[in-house]
Each structure stands twice: as C-alpha cells, then as structure tokens.
Design a protein around this motif. Structure first.
Motif, PDB file in Angstrom:
ATOM      1  N   MET A   1      38.496  83.030  46.199  1.00  0.00           N
ATOM      2  CA  MET A   1      37.994  83.667  47.409  1.00  0.00           C
ATOM      3  C   MET A   1      37.135  84.882  47.043  1.00  0.00           C
ATOM      4  SD  MET A   1      39.278  82.067  50.216  1.00  0.00           S
ATOM      5  CE  MET A   1      38.931  83.313  51.408  1.00  0.00           C
ATOM      6  N   ILE A   2      36.249  85.206  47.922  1.00  0.00           N
ATOM      7  CA  ILE A   2      35.322  86.316  47.698  1.00  0.00           C
ATOM      8  C   ILE A   2      36.038  87.673  47.664  1.00  0.00           C
ATOM      9  CG2 ILE A   2      34.723  86.584  50.130  1.00  0.00           C
ATOM     10  CD1 ILE A   2      31.840  87.160  49.194  1.00  0.00           C
ATOM     11  N   ASP A   3      37.201  87.760  48.334  1.00  0.00           N
ATOM     12  CA  ASP A   3      37.878  89.058  48.396  1.00  0.00           C
ATOM     13  C   ASP A   3      39.107  89.149  47.491  1.00  0.00           C
ATOM     14  OD1 ASP A   3      39.743  87.541  49.767  1.00  0.00           O
ATOM     15  OD2 ASP A   3      39.469  88.556  51.683  1.00  0.00           O
ATOM     16  N   ASP A   4      39.220  88.286  46.483  1.00  0.00           N
ATOM     17  CA  ASP A   4      40.377  88.316  45.580  1.00  0.00           C
ATOM     18  C   ASP A   4      40.513  89.651  44.839  1.00  0.00           C
ATOM     19  OD1 ASP A   4      41.182  85.795  46.315  1.00  0.00           O
ATOM     20  OD2 ASP A   4      40.446  84.810  44.498  1.00  0.00           O
ATOM     21  N   LYS A   5      39.402  90.190  44.341  1.00  0.00           N
ATOM     22  CA  LYS A   5      39.448  91.487  43.643  1.00  0.00           C
ATOM     23  C   LYS A   5      39.901  92.585  44.594  1.00  0.00           C
ATOM     24  CE  LYS A   5      35.873  91.090  40.086  1.00  0.00           C
ATOM     25  NZ  LYS A   5      34.593  91.662  39.650  1.00  0.00           N
ATOM     26  N   LEU A   6      39.377  92.538  45.808  1.00  0.00           N
ATOM     27  CA  LEU A   6      39.772  93.527  46.814  1.00  0.00           C
ATOM     28  C   LEU A   6      41.258  93.417  47.099  1.00  0.00           C
ATOM     29  CD1 LEU A   6      39.393  95.703  48.941  1.00  0.00           C
ATOM     30  CD2 LEU A   6      38.414  93.965  50.462  1.00  0.00           C
ATOM     31  N   TRP A   7      41.764  92.201  47.291  1.00  0.00           N
ATOM     32  CA  TRP A   7      43.189  92.041  47.588  1.00  0.00           C
ATOM     33  C   TRP A   7      44.043  92.601  46.451  1.00  0.00           C
ATOM     34  CZ3 TRP A   7      46.741  92.417  50.761  1.00  0.00           C
ATOM     35  CH2 TRP A   7      48.050  92.147  50.378  1.00  0.00           C
ATOM     36  N   LYS A   8      43.654  92.328  45.217  1.00  0.00           N
ATOM     37  CA  LYS A   8      44.439  92.788  44.068  1.00  0.00           C
ATOM     38  C   LYS A   8      44.560  94.313  44.048  1.00  0.00           C
ATOM     39  CE  LYS A   8      44.914  92.123  39.128  1.00  0.00           C
ATOM     40  NZ  LYS A   8      44.452  91.432  37.932  1.00  0.00           N
ATOM     41  N   ILE A   9      43.474  95.016  44.231  1.00  0.00           N
ATOM     42  CA  ILE A   9      43.513  96.482  44.194  1.00  0.00           C
ATOM     43  C   ILE A   9      44.138  97.051  45.474  1.00  0.00           C
ATOM     44  CG2 ILE A   9      41.161  96.982  45.059  1.00  0.00           C
ATOM     45  CD1 ILE A   9      42.884  98.756  42.123  1.00  0.00           C
ATOM     46  N   PHE A  10      43.905  96.404  46.610  1.00  0.00           N
ATOM     47  CA  PHE A  10      44.503  96.845  47.876  1.00  0.00           C
ATOM     48  C   PHE A  10      46.027  96.737  47.800  1.00  0.00           C
ATOM     49  CE2 PHE A  10      45.836  96.076  52.325  1.00  0.00           C
ATOM     50  CZ  PHE A  10      45.344  97.237  52.915  1.00  0.00           C
TER      51      PHE A  10
ATOM     52  N   LYS B   1      34.098  88.755  59.697  1.00  0.00           N
ATOM     53  CA  LYS B   1      33.393  88.238  58.527  1.00  0.00           C
ATOM     54  C   LYS B   1      32.834  89.442  57.787  1.00  0.00           C
ATOM     55  CE  LYS B   1      32.205  83.837  60.598  1.00  0.00           C
ATOM     56  NZ  LYS B   1      31.156  82.880  60.918  1.00  0.00           N
ATOM     57  N   ARG B   2      33.268  89.606  56.551  1.00  0.00           N
ATOM     58  CA  ARG B   2      32.777  90.721  55.748  1.00  0.00           C
ATOM     59  C   ARG B   2      31.721  90.232  54.775  1.00  0.00           C
ATOM     60  NH1 ARG B   2      38.332  91.914  56.160  1.00  0.00           N
ATOM     61  NH2 ARG B   2      38.695  93.919  57.157  1.00  0.00           N
ATOM     62  N   ALA B   3      30.648  90.987  54.703  1.00  0.00           N
ATOM     63  CA  ALA B   3      29.597  90.692  53.732  1.00  0.00           C
ATOM     64  C   ALA B   3      30.071  91.131  52.348  1.00  0.00           C
ATOM     65  CB  ALA B   3      28.314  91.430  54.104  1.00  0.00           C
ATOM     66  N   LYS B   4      29.461  90.575  51.330  1.00  0.00           N
ATOM     67  CA  LYS B   4      29.833  90.919  49.950  1.00  0.00           C
ATOM     68  C   LYS B   4      29.734  92.421  49.701  1.00  0.00           C
ATOM     69  CE  LYS B   4      29.002  89.840  45.092  1.00  0.00           C
ATOM     70  NZ  LYS B   4      29.432  91.127  44.663  1.00  0.00           N
ATOM     71  N   PHE B   5      28.700  93.071  50.228  1.00  0.00           N
ATOM     72  CA  PHE B   5      28.559  94.516  49.989  1.00  0.00           C
ATOM     73  C   PHE B   5      29.708  95.291  50.639  1.00  0.00           C
ATOM     74  CE2 PHE B   5      26.505  94.473  54.139  1.00  0.00           C
ATOM     75  CZ  PHE B   5      26.845  95.710  54.684  1.00  0.00           C
ATOM     76  N   GLU B   6      30.236  94.795  51.772  1.00  0.00           N
ATOM     77  CA  GLU B   6      31.371  95.463  52.414  1.00  0.00           C
ATOM     78  C   GLU B   6      32.635  95.305  51.570  1.00  0.00           C
ATOM     79  OE1 GLU B   6      30.912  95.120  57.132  1.00  0.00           O
ATOM     80  OE2 GLU B   6      30.691  93.188  56.085  1.00  0.00           O
ATOM     81  N   ILE B   7      32.825  94.119  51.044  1.00  0.00           N
ATOM     82  CA  ILE B   7      33.982  93.870  50.180  1.00  0.00           C
ATOM     83  C   ILE B   7      33.884  94.711  48.917  1.00  0.00           C
ATOM     84  CG2 ILE B   7      35.113  92.107  48.762  1.00  0.00           C
ATOM     85  CD1 ILE B   7      34.345  90.120  51.059  1.00  0.00           C
ATOM     86  N   ASP B   8      32.702  94.783  48.333  1.00  0.00           N
ATOM     87  CA  ASP B   8      32.495  95.606  47.137  1.00  0.00           C
ATOM     88  C   ASP B   8      32.761  97.080  47.424  1.00  0.00           C
ATOM     89  OD1 ASP B   8      31.825  93.316  45.736  1.00  0.00           O
ATOM     90  OD2 ASP B   8      29.659  93.695  45.794  1.00  0.00           O
TER      91      ASP B   8
END
Length: 128
Positions: A1-10, A102-109
């Motif tokens: 998923m596109i937000d896997d890195k975000l989930w891990k740090i969150f 829906k989050r854009a990649k820049f928002e997830i980053d």
C-alpha cells in the motif's frame, strides 16, 4: 500500500505518545500495562476507513490480544475515548470514518515526515 511507511511510523508515534517515561503503556480497553514495543496501535474504527486511519483520537496503545483477537474491544474502546476526550467523541469519529478520503502521495509523504519528527521528539523527551 502507498501508506505503509506512514502506518509504520504512525504506529510507533501512537505507542510512544501513550507511554510513560519508562516506556510503559496502558491498554486503552483492558488497562493492562506493557512496554510500548509489546503493544499495538489499535483503532476504535478499523484501518480500512481511510478518513480515520491516522486520526490520533481513533488510535491508541492497545494490548495485542484486544486488538488482534477481540475485534479491538470496540465497545470498551468507545467508552474509553469518550472518557478521555469527552462525551460524543466516539460518535464523531464514527461519522468522520464514513467520509471519503483519498490522500495524494505528497500528503502521505508530509505526514510521514511529521510523525518521524514526532517520534524523535518523544524518544528524546522520554529518554527512550
């Protein structure tokens, strides 16, 4: 998923946020105490609801048993967050969870960078 890195740090952020200076958290639903590394970042409203997946009032340190095997103890969870944040909070999160998100990649980053900084701040602040 596109937000896997975000989930891990969150997830790390949530567990550190909920820990004391010794790294001990209290499960939001059972009251069980454990080291933050042994806890989950459990959701009141499940992760599949993107509008609340990274909502800080929707996610707290939770025992793995409650989170993984007891469907998150959702009723107990609702009572706990209403006690913590005020009456009606659980209902507000439930309503929010039904919104399309829906989050854009820049928002997830940007969120990933924000929570990385928060994790570092908390580790330093708590001496962990």
């Amino acid at each position: 998923m596109i937000d896997d890195k975000l989930w891990k740090i969150f997830s790390v952020y949530i567990r550190l946020r909920d820990s004391d200076k010794n790294g001990i958290v209290t499960c939001i639903t059972t009251g069980k105490r454990m080291h933050w590394k042994d806890a989950d970042a459990g959701h009141f409203i499940g992760r599949r609801h993107l509008a609340t997946k990274f909502h800080e009032q929707n996610v707290h340190a939770q025992s793995r048993g409650s989170n993984r095997f007891n469907s998150g103890d959702q009723f107990k969870y609702s009572l706990a967050i209403n006690k913590k944040y005020g009456p009606g909070t659980a209902e507000k999160i439930l309503v929010l969870s039904r919104q399309v998100c829906k989050r854009a990649k820049f928002e997830i980053d940007a969120l990933t960078d924000h929570y990385k900084k928060e994790v570092e701040r908390l580790k330093k602040e708590k001496g962990l």
